[in-house]
Design a protein around this motif. Structure first.
Motif, PDB file in Angstrom:
ATOM      1  N   GLU A   3       0.749  -1.206   0.014  1.00 25.83           N
ATOM      2  CA  GLU A   3      -0.077   0.034   0.128  1.00 25.83           C
ATOM      3  C   GLU A   3       0.878   1.420  -0.105  1.00 25.83           C
ATOM      4  OE1 GLU A   3      -3.625   0.194   2.349  1.00 25.83           O
ATOM      5  OE2 GLU A   3      -3.474  -1.934   2.830  1.00 25.83           O
ATOM      6  N   TYR A   4       0.297   2.478  -0.340  1.00 31.47           N
ATOM      7  CA  TYR A   4       0.958   3.721  -0.470  1.00 31.47           C
ATOM      8  C   TYR A   4       0.318   4.432   0.183  1.00 31.47           C
ATOM      9  CZ  TYR A   4       3.041   7.828  -2.503  1.00 31.47           C
ATOM     10  OH  TYR A   4       3.437   8.835  -2.462  1.00 31.47           O
ATOM     11  N   PHE A   5       1.111   5.373   1.286  1.00 33.75           N
ATOM     12  CA  PHE A   5       0.426   6.400   2.087  1.00 33.75           C
ATOM     13  C   PHE A   5       1.306   7.668   1.751  1.00 33.75           C
ATOM     14  CE2 PHE A   5      -0.204   2.407   3.960  1.00 33.75           C
ATOM     15  CZ  PHE A   5      -1.513   2.206   4.143  1.00 33.75           C
ATOM     16  N   GLU A   6       0.509   8.871   1.618  1.00 35.94           N
ATOM     17  CA  GLU A   6       1.192   9.991   1.739  1.00 35.94           C
ATOM     18  C   GLU A   6       0.623  11.074   2.342  1.00 35.94           C
ATOM     19  OE1 GLU A   6       2.691  13.013  -2.058  1.00 35.94           O
ATOM     20  OE2 GLU A   6       1.164  11.495  -2.620  1.00 35.94           O
ATOM     21  N   GLU A  24       4.959   1.613   1.333  1.00 32.04           N
ATOM     22  CA  GLU A  24       5.510   2.770   1.151  1.00 32.04           C
ATOM     23  C   GLU A  24       4.665   4.110   1.708  1.00 32.04           C
ATOM     24  OE1 GLU A  24       6.922   5.439  -2.741  1.00 32.04           O
ATOM     25  OE2 GLU A  24       6.625   3.314  -2.995  1.00 32.04           O
ATOM     26  N   TYR A  25       5.579   4.992   2.521  1.00 33.34           N
ATOM     27  CA  TYR A  25       5.064   5.961   3.458  1.00 33.34           C
ATOM     28  C   TYR A  25       6.010   7.147   2.849  1.00 33.34           C
ATOM     29  CZ  TYR A  25       2.708   2.594   6.286  1.00 33.34           C
ATOM     30  OH  TYR A  25       2.063   1.542   6.439  1.00 33.34           O
ATOM     31  N   GLU A  26       5.303   8.179   2.479  1.00 29.79           N
ATOM     32  CA  GLU A  26       5.896   9.431   1.898  1.00 29.79           C
ATOM     33  C   GLU A  26       5.594  10.626   2.712  1.00 29.79           C
ATOM     34  OE1 GLU A  26       7.296  10.115  -2.095  1.00 29.79           O
ATOM     35  OE2 GLU A  26       7.052   7.956  -2.439  1.00 29.79           O
ATOM     36  N   TYR A  27       6.198  11.499   3.267  1.00 29.35           N
ATOM     37  CA  TYR A  27       5.950  12.511   3.972  1.00 29.35           C
ATOM     38  C   TYR A  27       4.902  12.436   4.953  1.00 29.35           C
ATOM     39  CZ  TYR A  27       7.763  14.600  -0.359  1.00 29.35           C
ATOM     40  OH  TYR A  27       8.645  14.938  -1.561  1.00 29.35           O
ATOM     41  N   CYS A  28       4.982  11.228   5.645  1.00 27.74           N
ATOM     42  CA  CYS A  28       4.102  10.662   6.832  1.00 27.74           C
ATOM     43  C   CYS A  28       4.784  11.333   8.241  1.00 27.74           C
ATOM     44  CB  CYS A  28       3.878   9.408   6.745  1.00 27.74           C
ATOM     45  SG  CYS A  28       2.746   8.951   5.073  1.00 27.74           S
ATOM     46  N   ARG A  29       3.750  11.393   9.175  1.00 28.01           N
ATOM     47  CA  ARG A  29       4.230  11.802  10.527  1.00 28.01           C
ATOM     48  C   ARG A  29       3.871  10.531  11.320  1.00 28.01           C
ATOM     49  NH1 ARG A  29       6.724  15.870  13.069  1.00 28.01           N
ATOM     50  NH2 ARG A  29       5.938  16.069  15.385  1.00 28.01           N
ATOM     51  N   PHE A  30       4.529  10.040  12.228  1.00 24.60           N
ATOM     52  CA  PHE A  30       4.343   9.153  13.270  1.00 24.60           C
ATOM     53  C   PHE A  30       4.441   9.801  14.456  1.00 24.60           C
ATOM     54  CE2 PHE A  30       5.674   6.896   9.308  1.00 24.60           C
ATOM     55  CZ  PHE A  30       4.704   5.898   9.201  1.00 24.60           C
ATOM     56  N   CYS A  48       9.906  10.965   6.380  1.00 26.45           N
ATOM     57  CA  CYS A  48       8.844  10.768   7.030  1.00 26.45           C
ATOM     58  C   CYS A  48       9.445  11.379   8.625  1.00 26.45           C
ATOM     59  CB  CYS A  48       8.361   9.534   7.425  1.00 26.45           C
ATOM     60  SG  CYS A  48       7.650   8.653   6.068  1.00 26.45           S
ATOM     61  N   THR A  49       8.578  11.699   9.282  1.00 29.17           N
ATOM     62  CA  THR A  49       9.007  12.110  10.768  1.00 29.17           C
ATOM     63  C   THR A  49       8.424  11.138  11.830  1.00 29.17           C
ATOM     64  OG1 THR A  49       9.197  14.622  10.027  1.00 29.17           O
ATOM     65  CG2 THR A  49       8.812  13.965  12.468  1.00 29.17           C
ATOM     66  N   PHE A  50       9.194  10.603  12.679  1.00 29.18           N
ATOM     67  CA  PHE A  50       9.087   9.924  13.820  1.00 29.18           C
ATOM     68  C   PHE A  50       9.274  10.739  15.082  1.00 29.18           C
ATOM     69  CE2 PHE A  50      10.003   7.133  10.495  1.00 29.18           C
ATOM     70  CZ  PHE A  50       9.185   5.903  10.530  1.00 29.18           C
ATOM     71  N   SER A  51       8.192  10.978  15.875  1.00 27.32           N
ATOM     72  CA  SER A  51       8.076  11.785  17.013  1.00 27.32           C
ATOM     73  C   SER A  51       7.669  10.864  18.253  1.00 27.32           C
ATOM     74  CB  SER A  51       7.129  13.029  16.829  1.00 27.32           C
ATOM     75  OG  SER A  51       7.370  13.942  17.874  1.00 27.32           O
ATOM     76  N   HIS A  52       8.533  11.011  19.184  1.00 23.31           N
ATOM     77  CA  HIS A  52       8.103  10.260  20.457  1.00 23.31           C
ATOM     78  C   HIS A  52       7.658   8.823  20.324  1.00 23.31           C
ATOM     79  CE1 HIS A  52       7.837  14.409  21.650  1.00 23.31           C
ATOM     80  NE2 HIS A  52       8.319  14.085  22.624  1.00 23.31           N
ATOM     81  N   CYS A  53       8.488   8.201  19.289  1.00 25.78           N
ATOM     82  CA  CYS A  53       8.161   6.689  19.075  1.00 25.78           C
ATOM     83  C   CYS A  53       9.189   5.694  19.676  1.00 25.78           C
ATOM     84  CB  CYS A  53       8.161   6.636  17.470  1.00 25.78           C
ATOM     85  SG  CYS A  53       6.844   7.416  16.859  1.00 25.78           S
ATOM     86  N   ASN A  54       8.488   4.654  19.823  1.00 22.55           N
ATOM     87  CA  ASN A  54       9.706   3.408  20.231  1.00 22.55           C
ATOM     88  C   ASN A  54       9.791   2.547  18.962  1.00 22.55           C
ATOM     89  OD1 ASN A  54      10.947   1.410  21.448  1.00 22.55           O
ATOM     90  ND2 ASN A  54       9.403   1.152  22.996  1.00 22.55           N
ATOM     91  N   LEU A  55      11.105   2.408  18.580  1.00 20.82           N
ATOM     92  CA  LEU A  55      11.231   1.589  17.404  1.00 20.82           C
ATOM     93  C   LEU A  55      12.376   0.669  17.921  1.00 20.82           C
ATOM     94  CD1 LEU A  55      10.632   4.586  16.093  1.00 20.82           C
ATOM     95  CD2 LEU A  55      11.072   2.911  14.078  1.00 20.82           C
ATOM     96  N   SER A  56      12.477   0.294  19.286  1.00 23.67           N
ATOM     97  CA  SER A  56      13.406  -0.537  19.850  1.00 23.67           C
ATOM     98  C   SER A  56      13.214  -2.027  19.227  1.00 23.67           C
ATOM     99  CB  SER A  56      13.472  -0.557  21.251  1.00 23.67           C
ATOM    100  OG  SER A  56      13.561   0.653  21.706  1.00 23.67           O
ATOM    101  N   LEU A  57      14.460  -2.759  18.837  1.00 28.29           N
ATOM    102  CA  LEU A  57      14.529  -3.836  18.268  1.00 28.29           C
ATOM    103  C   LEU A  57      13.566  -4.143  17.111  1.00 28.29           C
ATOM    104  CD1 LEU A  57      14.873  -5.813  21.725  1.00 28.29           C
ATOM    105  CD2 LEU A  57      16.774  -5.184  20.096  1.00 28.29           C
ATOM    106  N   ALA A  58      13.241  -2.962  16.330  1.00 29.17           N
ATOM    107  CA  ALA A  58      12.416  -3.338  15.250  1.00 29.17           C
ATOM    108  C   ALA A  58      13.127  -4.251  13.987  1.00 29.17           C
ATOM    109  CB  ALA A  58      11.761  -2.088  14.585  1.00 29.17           C
ATOM    110  N   ASN A  59      12.666  -4.813  13.166  1.00 24.53           N
ATOM    111  CA  ASN A  59      13.128  -5.469  12.242  1.00 24.53           C
ATOM    112  C   ASN A  59      13.078  -4.458  11.031  1.00 24.53           C
ATOM    113  OD1 ASN A  59      14.188  -6.954  10.185  1.00 24.53           O
ATOM    114  ND2 ASN A  59      12.887  -8.504  10.135  1.00 24.53           N
ATOM    115  N   LEU A  60      14.511  -3.968  10.563  1.00 25.93           N
ATOM    116  CA  LEU A  60      14.701  -3.061   9.538  1.00 25.93           C
ATOM    117  C   LEU A  60      15.251  -3.496   8.139  1.00 25.93           C
ATOM    118  CD1 LEU A  60      15.962   0.133  11.250  1.00 25.93           C
ATOM    119  CD2 LEU A  60      13.459  -0.278  10.811  1.00 25.93           C
ATOM    120  N   ASP A  61      15.135  -4.897   8.273  1.00 25.23           N
ATOM    121  CA  ASP A  61      15.956  -5.818   6.851  1.00 25.23           C
ATOM    122  C   ASP A  61      15.448  -5.047   5.489  1.00 25.23           C
ATOM    123  OD1 ASP A  61      17.369  -7.172   8.537  1.00 25.23           O
ATOM    124  OD2 ASP A  61      16.261  -9.142   8.364  1.00 25.23           O
TER     125      ASP A  61
END
Length: 190
Positions: A3-6, A24-30, A48-61
């Motif tokens: 899916e595509y999110f903008e 796919e996420y473009e110009y999105c804010r989390f 994209c902007t990630f604000s006050h998020c927790n991404l610890s140990l996420a899989n980024l492969d």
């Protein structure tokens, strides 16, 4: 098909306990989202902007991260070196990146502002002109790294071997001198 999110804002309430939709996420804010241990592999995040998020140990492969901003985020144990290297680019402001890896990443001009970077792997990373402002680099590894013109002048706990890294034009504070010369077993006083 992915899916595509903008230009969309995602909040903790929007996602709840559900995983982020593959896409796919473009110009999105989390905002205030918890992605801890989530599978974010093969996803694309552009501007994209990630604000006050927790991404610890996420899989980024094989994820594509381009021009992303992380603000006040918890990013423990992330393997940025497993991301797609094409145009890999981001900035970090008031983030905790302990135990993360940037092994062999091309990070020219990357900004780390007021970040906690304990035991981070920067081995063989290209950090030319990177900017580390008021960062704590306790036990972080720099080996065969390109640190030319990087600015560490306001950092604390930076320890690296000047002979095993490219440091031409890099900036360090006088207070970091003892940690930079530890291998020579000399005492710096003053």
């Amino acid at each position: 098909m992915a899916e595509y999110f903008e230009d969309k804002t995602f909040t903790a309430e929007d996602l709840g306990d559900r995983p982020l939709v593959k896409g796919e996420y473009e110009y999105c804010r989390f905002e205030n989202c918890n992605f801890e241990r989530m599978d974010l592999s093969e996803m694309k995040f552009v501007d994209c902007t990630f604000s006050h998020c927790n991404l610890s140990l996420a899989n980024l492969d094989h994820s594509m991260i381009q021009d992303a901003k992380f603000e006040h985020c918890k990013l423990l144990g992330l393997k940025f070196d497993s991301c797609n290297p094409f145009n890999l680019s981001f900035s970090f402001d008031h983030c905790i990146l302990d135990h993360s890896s940037f092994y062999q990443c091309k990070l020219k001009k990357t900004k780390f502002i007021s970040c906690k970077l304990h035991e981070v792997d920067f081995e063989s990373a290209d950090l030319q002109q990177a900017y580390f402002e008021y960062c704590d680099l306790l036990n972080s590894t720099f080996l065969n790294s390109n640190l030319e013109k990087a600015d560490f002048s306001t950092c604390i706990n930076i320890q690296l071997d000047l002979d095993q890294n490219a440091v031409k034009g890099a900036k360090f504070s006088i207070s970091s001198l003892p940690d930079l010369l530890v291998k020579y077993k000399i005492q710096v006083t003053g």
